[in-house]
Enzyme design. Sequence first.
Site, mmCIF file in Angstrom:
data_model
loop_
_atom_site.group_PDB
_atom_site.id
_atom_site.type_symbol
_atom_site.label_atom_id
_atom_site.label_comp_id
_atom_site.label_asym_id
_atom_site.label_seq_id
_atom_site.Cartn_x
_atom_site.Cartn_y
_atom_site.Cartn_z
ATOM 1 N N ASN A 9 0.660 -0.951 0.166
ATOM 2 C CA ASN A 9 0.193 -0.163 -0.139
ATOM 3 C C ASN A 9 1.416 1.260 0.246
ATOM 4 O OD1 ASN A 9 -1.896 2.008 0.191
ATOM 5 N ND2 ASN A 9 -2.279 1.716 2.835
ATOM 6 N N TRP A 10 1.075 1.850 -1.184
ATOM 7 C CA TRP A 10 2.177 3.162 -0.885
ATOM 8 C C TRP A 10 1.110 4.120 -0.610
ATOM 9 C CZ3 TRP A 10 4.221 2.872 -6.741
ATOM 10 C CH2 TRP A 10 4.426 1.533 -7.326
ATOM 11 N N LYS A 11 0.446 4.196 -0.180
ATOM 12 C CA LYS A 11 -0.760 5.256 0.173
ATOM 13 C C LYS A 11 -0.440 6.726 -0.536
ATOM 14 C CE LYS A 11 0.441 3.395 5.152
ATOM 15 N NZ LYS A 11 0.442 3.452 6.251
ATOM 16 N N HIS A 95 -9.797 1.096 4.665
ATOM 17 C CA HIS A 95 -7.902 1.337 5.555
ATOM 18 C C HIS A 95 -8.574 2.175 6.875
ATOM 19 C CE1 HIS A 95 -4.430 2.475 6.077
ATOM 20 N NE2 HIS A 95 -3.904 1.383 5.948
ATOM 21 N N GLU A 97 -6.937 4.793 7.376
ATOM 22 C CA GLU A 97 -6.903 5.936 7.655
ATOM 23 C C GLU A 97 -8.644 6.295 6.789
ATOM 24 O OE1 GLU A 97 -3.011 5.339 5.278
ATOM 25 O OE2 GLU A 97 -2.124 5.253 7.421
ATOM 26 N N GLU A 167 -5.813 -5.158 10.261
ATOM 27 C CA GLU A 167 -4.722 -4.476 10.665
ATOM 28 C C GLU A 167 -4.881 -3.177 11.854
ATOM 29 O OE1 GLU A 167 -2.095 -2.830 7.085
ATOM 30 O OE2 GLU A 167 -4.032 -1.878 7.014
ATOM 31 N N GLY A 173 2.397 2.093 11.118
ATOM 32 C CA GLY A 173 2.793 3.389 10.744
ATOM 33 C C GLY A 173 3.288 3.356 12.312
ATOM 34 N N SER A 212 3.046 -2.115 10.355
ATOM 35 C CA SER A 212 4.669 -2.491 10.339
ATOM 36 C C SER A 212 5.083 -3.253 9.998
ATOM 37 C CB SER A 212 4.912 -1.983 11.919
ATOM 38 O OG SER A 212 4.431 -0.753 11.971
ATOM 39 N N GLY A 233 3.012 -1.199 4.413
ATOM 40 C CA GLY A 233 2.403 0.521 3.434
ATOM 41 C C GLY A 233 4.788 0.554 3.650
HETATM 42 C C1 PEP Z 1 -1.277 -0.238 6.351
HETATM 43 O O1 PEP Z 1 -1.629 1.157 6.037
HETATM 44 O O2 PEP Z 1 -1.659 -0.734 5.296
HETATM 45 C C2 PEP Z 1 0.558 -0.104 6.970
HETATM 46 C C3 PEP Z 1 0.673 -1.529 7.121
HETATM 47 O O3 PEP Z 1 1.485 0.499 7.075
HETATM 48 P P1 PEP Z 1 2.250 0.381 7.722
HETATM 49 O O4 PEP Z 1 3.437 -0.850 7.207
HETATM 50 O O5 PEP Z 1 4.074 1.445 7.444
HETATM 51 O O6 PEP Z 1 2.798 -0.144 8.801
#
Ligand code: PEP
Length: 250
Positions: A9-11, A95, A97, A167, A173, A212, A233
């Site tokens: 997931n490049w956000k 998600h 976010e 998640e 993050g 993470s 992410g």
């Molecule tokens: C995500 O946003 O789906 C995610 C898992 O981010 P990160 O790996 O940076 O925690």
Amino acid sequence: MPNRFIVGNWKMHKTISQAETLIQDILALYQPNPSVELAVAPPFVDLQAVSKLLTSTPIHLAAQNVCAKDEGAFTGEISPSMLKDLGCHYVIIGHSERRHLFGESNHMINEKIHAALHHDLHPIFCIGERLEEREAGHSLSVIQHQLQTGLAGVKTQDFHTITIAYEPVWAIGTGKAATVEEATEVHAAIRSSLSTHWNIDSTHIRILYGGSVTAENAKALFHSPHINGALVGKACLNSESFVKIAEISA
Ligand code: PEP
């Protein structure tokens, strides 16, 4: 369908030229493995460029969001058929976010799931509890509620196209991934809820862990028989760590 599934997931990262470079780097490093499926979810504006580079490769394209409507006066939104037209196979829905920064409710998420299924886009449906919910001992009830409302009305025969991503919000993050035990407990609860509530054989449903994930902690997480892969992410923005996580999962 491979049992292992790794999604990046490049956000809101990467301009078009940066996206092209990242995909070229991933393609140069990645040795396809039949037991692992890989997908990337770049921002909307990068989808066309990335889609072209992924043609004739085993890597699938995903979008990060979708509108539940087919078309019309919905300024700033992107429809499921637009995503299909761009070559998207998957779409991330729900998600944290989107839920917590942009106010998406379980009801909106449910509408998006139905819209995606209607257009043959495969949902990657995200669920997860917040830190205060975990600390209050409510993780499993939050998860059950998100599952039951988000997937309300989904037909049994459509479940094989849905990937679930657990998640925990406190792990996204933050650099603080869930332990294997914490993730496994929730993944097992998700499987049992799918079996009891929808009467489906949940062993065939891919449930990813996200929060993470790195090339360093992936091995321990993938040891759990309940964890089928990862939604990644930060670590997916680097070709080496993303490909390494895919290799570890094999
Ligand atoms: C995500 O946003 O789906 C995610 C898992 O981010 P990160 O790996 O940076 O925690």
